[in-house]
Motif scaffolding. Structure first.
Motif, short mmCIF file in Angstrom:
data_model
loop_
_atom_site.label_atom_id
_atom_site.label_comp_id
_atom_site.label_asym_id
_atom_site.label_seq_id
_atom_site.Cartn_x
_atom_site.Cartn_y
_atom_site.Cartn_z
N TRP A 1 75.48 33.67 56.12
CA TRP A 1 75.47 34.37 54.83
C TRP A 1 74.39 33.80 53.92
O TRP A 1 73.63 34.55 53.30
CB TRP A 1 76.84 34.26 54.17
N ARG B 1 71.34 38.58 46.52
CA ARG B 1 71.13 37.49 45.57
C ARG B 1 72.45 36.74 45.45
O ARG B 1 73.43 37.23 44.92
CB ARG B 1 70.67 38.03 44.22
N HIS B 2 72.46 35.52 45.98
CA HIS B 2 73.69 34.77 46.14
C HIS B 2 74.27 34.32 44.80
O HIS B 2 73.55 34.03 43.84
CB HIS B 2 73.45 33.55 47.02
N GLU C 1 71.60 47.93 42.08
CA GLU C 1 72.39 46.85 42.66
C GLU C 1 73.88 47.05 42.35
O GLU C 1 74.24 47.76 41.41
CB GLU C 1 71.99 45.49 42.09
N ARG D 1 71.58 48.23 51.07
CA ARG D 1 71.97 47.27 52.09
C ARG D 1 73.49 47.24 52.32
O ARG D 1 73.98 46.49 53.17
CB ARG D 1 71.52 45.87 51.69
N LYS E 1 71.68 32.40 54.66
CA LYS E 1 70.33 32.66 55.15
C LYS E 1 69.89 34.10 54.87
O LYS E 1 68.72 34.44 55.10
CB LYS E 1 70.25 32.37 56.65
N ARG E 2 70.79 34.93 54.43
CA ARG E 2 70.43 36.32 54.13
C ARG E 2 69.45 36.37 52.97
O ARG E 2 69.64 35.74 51.95
CB ARG E 2 71.67 37.14 53.79
N THR E 3 68.43 37.17 53.14
CA THR E 3 67.44 37.35 52.07
C THR E 3 67.59 38.71 51.40
O THR E 3 66.83 39.04 50.49
CB THR E 3 66.02 37.22 52.65
N ASP E 4 68.58 39.51 51.87
CA ASP E 4 68.76 40.84 51.30
C ASP E 4 69.83 40.87 50.22
O ASP E 4 70.24 41.95 49.78
CB ASP E 4 69.09 41.86 52.40
#
Length: 259
Positions: A45, A52-53, A32, A75, A47-50
């Motif tokens: 943004w 970790r916010h 990462e 990614r 809603k992205r699951t790729d």
């Protein structure tokens, strides 16, 4: 024209392609990188699951937001090419650089030359956290450079309540008497070993004070105005929201934080 790719992210991609370990950022796991991005569509943004916010920082014009996240290296190219992302960069490491302060603000470098001292000058600081016992605020004779500390969160002194209805003021004589003991913080009733969180994490004021007029005895790097004395106002923070959505609703006004 496509925006340039951040070289640090390119480096992460190159390392991964060669099978080398990748982990940029103190919070990043293997494979990462920690990134900071500017996005124009916050809903998309989130809603992205790729990713970790992390943190969301709204910008004043409300047209975009600054966000942080931990992103798998695999990614990165897709995120970089997304129309919803205006820019994306790798997080930068932070390092203490107090020695660069004088150069960065184009000030004359502090020295032992009396022409570059600030004797007779009083510096007022309104901030959080004053470590009065640090060596950089005590001269070679054991005298404090701090004339007074107004601890707005401190217990009111009944004998001074009429003049100081909020908090407690500690004089130089009280500070120096505490410095002469083996437990200066406990003796004075103020300081990093006395205050409870979140006050005890308030080292920002100490840092600012050192940049302004620290003696340099402890760190070998004097402040911009060595020789000046300090009047420090440690603002009240007992009404601060330190977590949750309320954090963004507070502002610094000089005598505490107010919504």
């Amino acid at each position: 024209m496509r925006r340039p790719f951040d070289p640090r992210l390119e480096f992460a991609l190159d390392r991964q392609s060669r099978g080398a370990a990748v982990a940029f950022g103190s919070a990043a796991d293997a494979g990462e990188v920690t990134v900071i991005a500017k996005v124009k569509n916050l809903d998309a943004w989130m809603k992205r699951t790729d990713v970790r916010h992390g943190v969301i920082i709204p910008l004043p014009d409300e047209s975009s937001n600054i966000v942080t996240a931990r992103v798998p290296v695999a990614r990165l190219e897709k995120l970089h090419n997304s129309d919803d992302i205006l820019s994306i960069e790798a997080a930068r490491p932070l390092r203490p650089e107090l020695a660069r302060t004088a150069t960065d603000i184009r000030a004359v470098a502090p020295s032992n030359d009396q022409r570059y001292r600030a004797d007779g000058v009083v510096v007022g600081i309104v901030d959080i956290g004053c470590d009065f016992a640090h060596r950089n605020f005590v001269d070679g004779k054991g005298n404090s450079v701090i004339a007074e500390i107004w601890d707005q969160d401190g217990p009111v002194d009944p004998t001074e309540a009429q003049n100081i209805p909020e908090g407690r003021v500690y004089s130089r004589s009280e500070i120096e008497a505490a410095l002469a003991t083996s437990s200066p913080y406990d003796t004075l009733g103020y300081g990093p070993e006395v205050d409870q969180p979140p006050t005890s994490i308030g080292s920002h004021g100490t840092h600012v004070m050192d940049i302004a007029c620290g003696t340099g005895i402890g760190t070998k790097v004097p402040g911009i105005a060595p020789g000046a004395e300090v009047v420090f106002v440690d603002v009240a923070i007992n009404d601060i929201a330190w977590s949750g959505e309320e954090v963004l609703d507070y502002s610094f006004w000089g005598f505490g934080y107010s919504p």
